[in-house]
Every structure is written in C-alpha cells, then in structure tokens.
Design a protein around this motif. Structure first.
Motif: not given
Length: 165
Positions: A25, A73, A76-77, A82
């Motif tokens: 990502t 991740k 992103l959190k 997202q």
C-alpha cells in the motif's frame, strides 16, 4: 526554505510487486516532483515529514524511475484512511545516515563500552532496525529483552529472528 519544502496530494493505492497475492500500500510521488528531486538525492533517500499532519520518517522506494512512500496497516489505521483516499504529504529529504536512537539504547550505550563499540560498527540501516525493535516494545521488561537480543545479534550469536548462527 520551508521546513517541509515538498508538498503534494496523492492517492493511496496498491502496488503490485509481481505477484497476485503480494502487494504494497503506497502513495506515489508525482512525476514532476521526482524529476525535480532525482538529481539531488541518493538512490534510496530518507525523508521526514507528515502525512495528513501525522509525522513520519522513511526511505523513498525506487521503482522504474518513480518513487513511493510505503504505508503500513498501522499508519493507515492512525490516519483513518484506506485505498483510493487522497492524502496530503509534506516532506524534506533527510540525511541518509540519520538514526533516531531510543532512550533505552542511549542509556545502555552510555554505560556499556562493549555495547557502544558494537553499536558504532553497525550501518545506519541496522541501527534503525535495532532502534525500531527496541522502541516498539510496550513495556520495560520487553525493551530490556530486545536490547539483550540486539546485543546477541551484534555479537553474531543469533540472527534477527533469534535463531542461533
């Protein structure tokens, strides 16, 4: 000069690394920004800045003449973002050899000559890896266990996974 002279908005996307099941990502740097920076930075430059006002520090990853910022991740959190969301990125190119050494390691270096000498022989990349390993511990006993593990790795007794060498 601004503190973060490079600012852009980019979409969070999946970067296919050649496998249907393995992707990253990322946020790609705009081509015009890459073209401007490429003559003034090393192959894998370190940057420091913020994404949506969340501080970060990382390496820019090169692929085919382009660069991307990897988003875990966890990042992103924290960002509440997202895939396909657009984020504002502001950064500056940082010194390639800069390492943010956590206090727990600094404390050991200040009193343990053997540890300090071993630490000083490590590359900045290894020092960053060890620093992250120790700084990510949530409790003091875990930090101490990780410092002990770092010592054994530097001595060549175990590998990064804790297996005997």
């Amino acid at each position: 000069m601004d503190f973060f002279p490079h600012v852009f908005e980019g979409e969070i996307v999946q970067h296919d690394v050649g496998s249907d099941t393995y992707t990253y990502t990322v946020v790609w740097l705009p081509d015009d920004l890459t073209a401007h920076l490429v003559d003034h930075m090393p192959m894998r430059p370190r940057i420091v800045g913020d994404i949506e006002a969340m501080p970060f520090s990382c390496a820019l990853h090169p692929v085919g003449g382009r660069y991307y910022i990897l988003l875990s991740k966890a990042k992103l959190k924290k960002l509440h973002k997202q895939l396909r969301d657009v984020v504002r990125v502001a950064f500056r190119v940082d010194a390639v050899d800069r390492v943010d050494v956590p206090d727990a390691i600094r404390d050991v270096i200040s009193v343990d000559d053997e540890f300090r000498e071993l630490w000083e022989t490590q590359t900045p990349g290894k020092q960053r890896s060890f620093s992250h390993m120790v700084a990510s511990a949530k409790t003091e006993p875990t930090r101490q266990k990780r410092i002990d593990k770092v010592r054994l790795i530097m001595l060549g007794e175990i590998d990064m996974r804790g297996n005997p060498v």
